[in-house]
Design an enzyme around this catalytic site. Structure first.
Site, PDB file in Angstrom:
ATOM      1  N   GLU A  94      -8.237   8.596   3.580  1.00  0.00           N
ATOM      2  CA  GLU A  94      -7.766   8.272   2.239  1.00  0.00           C
ATOM      3  C   GLU A  94      -8.892   7.965   1.256  1.00  0.00           C
ATOM      4  O   GLU A  94      -9.934   7.408   1.620  1.00  0.00           O
ATOM      5  CB  GLU A  94      -6.809   7.075   2.297  1.00  0.00           C
ATOM      6  CG  GLU A  94      -5.554   7.393   3.092  1.00  0.00           C
ATOM      7  CD  GLU A  94      -4.508   6.317   3.040  1.00  0.00           C
ATOM      8  OE1 GLU A  94      -3.313   6.666   3.088  1.00  0.00           O
ATOM      9  OE2 GLU A  94      -4.868   5.132   2.975  1.00  0.00           O
ATOM     10  N   CYS A 118       0.859  -1.186   0.000  1.00  0.00           N
ATOM     11  CA  CYS A 118       0.000   0.000   0.000  1.00  0.00           C
ATOM     12  C   CYS A 118       0.889   1.227   0.000  1.00  0.00           C
ATOM     13  O   CYS A 118       2.061   1.169   0.365  1.00  0.00           O
ATOM     14  CB  CYS A 118      -0.946   0.008   1.195  1.00  0.00           C
ATOM     15  SG  CYS A 118      -0.143  -0.178   2.790  1.00  0.00           S
TER      16      CYS A 118
END
Length: 200
Positions: free
Chosen positions: A136, A87
Site C-alpha cells: 500500500e 483504515c
C-alpha cells in the site's frame, strides 16, 4: 491508465459496496503515489500484491489516548485483530481525506475533529494467517475525537482508548493487524504534536 477487473480466487472476490452489485475497485499507484489504473479489491490483495492507495486514521481523545478498533470477526481480511482507529481505501477518484472521514463515520459512527494529513508511508506486508498481501501507498491522518464511538458491528467488534503504556501492554497480549506497527511508527510525530506530549 488501465483498468483490471479480474477477481481471481475463491471467497469474497466480488465483495461489494453496501447495496451495490459491482465489485469494489481500488486505485493502483506507482511508487510516487500517482494513479495508474484500477483493480478489484480482493485481487489487489492476493500474492504478490499490487501497490494501491490506502489511508489510516489515528484519533486521540482529550486525554491524549488513542482510539483503537478490533476488526469484526466477519471481515475477510485480518478478522478479530486490533488496529488503528480506522483504515481503508479511497474509491477511485475519491480524495483520501474525504475517504478517511467517510469511513470513520461509517465504521465508528463519529466525526473526527481537527483531522489533518500526517504524511504517507509505503509498505509491503503479508498476513501470516490468510496470505493476503498489503502492498500500500498509505495516506496517514491524525485528529481528535470528542464523542463516544458507536461502532457498526459488521465492521468493528470492539473499541478501546489507550495511552502509550496501555497500548504496549495490549500489543503484548493481543494480536494486531500486520500493517499496524508500520503506520504507528510513521504517524508518531503527528500524535506527539496533537497530544502535546513526547510519550507517543
Amino acid at each position: 491508465m488501465t483498468t483490471d477487473t479480474a477477481t481471481g480466487g475463491p471467497g469474497p472476490a466480488n465483495e461489494t459496496v453496501r447495496g451495490e452489485r459491482e465489485p469494489i475497485l481500488l486505485e493502483l499507484v506507482d511508487e510516487s503515489g500517482t494513479t495508474t489504473g484500477t483493480a478489484e479489491k480482493l485481487s489487489v490483495h492476493q500474492a504478490p500484491g499490487r501497490l494501491h492507495r490506502a489511508f489510516s486514521v489515528f484519533l486521540l481523545d482529550e486525554r491524549g489516548r488513542l482510539l483503537l478498533q478490533r476488526r469484526a470477526l466477519t471481515k475477510y481480511h485480518s478478522p478479530g485483530l486490533w488496529s488503528n482507529t480506522c483504515c481503508g481505501h479511497p474509491l477511485p477518484g475519491e480524495p483520501p481525506f474525504a475517504a478517511a472521514a467517510r469511513r470513520t463515520g461509517e465504521e465508528l459512527g463519529m466525526a473526527p475533529e481537527l483531522m489533518r494529513a500526517a504524511g504517507t508511508v509505503r509498505y509491503h506486508h503479508t498476513d501470516p494467517v490468510s496470505g493476503l498481501v498489503e502492498r500500500e501507498y498509505n495516506h496517514l491522518f491524525a485528529g481528535v475525537v470528542r464523542a463516544e464511538p458507536r461502532p457498526d458491528p459488521e465492521e468493528v467488534a470492539e473499541t478501546a482508548f489507550v495511552d502509550p503504556a496501555a497500548l504496549e501492554r495490549l500489543r503484548g497480549e493481543a494480536e494486531f493487524s500486520v500493517w499496524f506497527p508500520t503506520v504507528l511508527d510513521a504517524v508518531r510525530p503527528a500524535l506527539r504534536e496533537l497530544a502535546g506530549s513526547a510519550d507517543w
